[in-house]
Design an enzyme around this catalytic site. Structure first.
Site, PDB file in Angstrom:
ATOM      1  N   ARG A   1     -11.726  -3.485  -9.965  1.00 30.77           N
ATOM      2  CA  ARG A   1     -11.615  -4.362 -11.118  1.00 30.77           C
ATOM      3  C   ARG A   1     -10.180  -4.847 -11.332  1.00 30.77           C
ATOM      4  O   ARG A   1      -9.924  -5.715 -12.160  1.00 30.77           O
ATOM      5  CB  ARG A   1     -12.101  -3.635 -12.368  1.00 30.77           C
ATOM      6  CG  ARG A   1     -12.599  -4.576 -13.455  1.00 30.77           C
ATOM      7  CD  ARG A   1     -11.725  -4.666 -14.675  1.00 30.77           C
ATOM      8  NE  ARG A   1     -12.321  -5.536 -15.684  1.00 30.77           N
ATOM      9  CZ  ARG A   1     -12.108  -5.424 -16.975  1.00 30.77           C
ATOM     10  NH1 ARG A   1     -11.347  -4.454 -17.438  1.00 30.77           N
ATOM     11  NH2 ARG A   1     -12.659  -6.264 -17.818  1.00 30.77           N
ATOM     12  N   SER A   2      -9.257  -4.315 -10.587  1.00 33.81           N
ATOM     13  CA  SER A   2      -7.844  -4.645 -10.761  1.00 33.81           C
ATOM     14  C   SER A   2      -7.472  -5.886  -9.959  1.00 33.81           C
ATOM     15  O   SER A   2      -7.525  -5.859  -8.720  1.00 33.81           O
ATOM     16  CB  SER A   2      -6.978  -3.464 -10.316  1.00 33.81           C
ATOM     17  OG  SER A   2      -5.655  -3.876 -10.068  1.00 33.81           O
ATOM     18  N   PRO A   3      -7.058  -6.976 -10.617  1.00 32.46           N
ATOM     19  CA  PRO A   3      -6.643  -8.156  -9.857  1.00 32.46           C
ATOM     20  C   PRO A   3      -5.435  -7.877  -8.972  1.00 32.46           C
ATOM     21  O   PRO A   3      -5.330  -8.406  -7.864  1.00 32.46           O
ATOM     22  CB  PRO A   3      -6.317  -9.189 -10.945  1.00 32.46           C
ATOM     23  CG  PRO A   3      -6.050  -8.386 -12.180  1.00 32.46           C
ATOM     24  CD  PRO A   3      -6.932  -7.195 -12.068  1.00 32.46           C
TER      25      PRO A   3
END
Length: 215
Positions: free
Chosen positions: A12-14
């Site tokens: 979920r971490s860009p």
């Protein structure tokens, strides 16, 4: 001598996405094995994290992630859907999280087979590179296949052993904190943590001091 490192990563971490392709390229060019250590995002580990941030945090982060993608010419877009199910108005995190749990467990199953970095790069491109409904159809199966994995085997493991995979993911989270950080992406090399997508050159500099050579 082949060097070893661990990359702590959230789907979920860009910034995890913006780093993983470059770490993958490093591992392909240089004699270093980078093992993926998937963790659940802060929205799962610390549901009140976003409520505690400064009001300017979100706006700045959105601006920054876009320019990082442009600078490195990395395809980038808002995930459709977000891997985390969250009320946009209240910021409340839903108790059920099928998307992020499935893909993170896939990442751990891939890591067991030494293909975690490749899968994270391929799945990250699906999630953050503009693939609509990345969680449906054959999208993740294609990411597994492109990473050199058997989709049926991974899907079966995720369905049959979610608790075992979650224990290993929890161990990754504990190891990340023991190494001296809590966020992602963090690469740990010989006990030294390097946090952020902007530390890749520094990682290579440190590895060169330890004898890093090209393959």
């Amino acid at each position: 001598m082949t060097l070893k490192a661990d990359l702590y990563f959230s789907f979920r971490s860009p910034y995890s996405y913006l780093s993983v392709g470059r770490y993958r390229a490093m591992a392909e060019e240089y004699d270093v094995d980078i093992d993926l250590r998937p963790v659940y995002p802060l929205a799962i580990r610390q549901p009140d994290f976003f409520e505690r941030n400064h009001p300017n945090w979100l706006g700045y982060t959105l601006r920054d992630m876009l320019r990082v993608a442009q600078f490195h010419r990395i395809p980038f877009g808002a995930p459709r859907p977000d891997p985390i199910i969250q009320n946009v108005m209240t910021r409340e995190i839903a108790s059920g999280q099928p998307y992020i749990r499935r893909v993170t467990r896939m990442g751990q199953a891939a890591a067991r087979r030494g293909k975690g970095l490749a899968f994270a790069a391929e799945a990250g491109r699906m999630i953050w590179g503009g693939q609509e409904n990345w969680h449906e159809g054959d999208h993740l199966a294609n990411a597994l296949r492109t990473a050199g994995l058997d989709p049926d085997e991974i899907e079966a493991e995720v369905a049959e052993h979610p608790d075992v995979l979650d224990i290993e993911i929890g161990d990754n989270q504990a190891s990340l904190e023991a190494a001296g950080h809590w966020g992602v992406p963090t690469l740990v090399f010989e006990g030294e943590p390097f946090f952020g997508q902007d530390r890749i050159e520094m990682v290579r500099w440190r590895m060169e001091q330890k004898g890093l050579t090209k393959r």
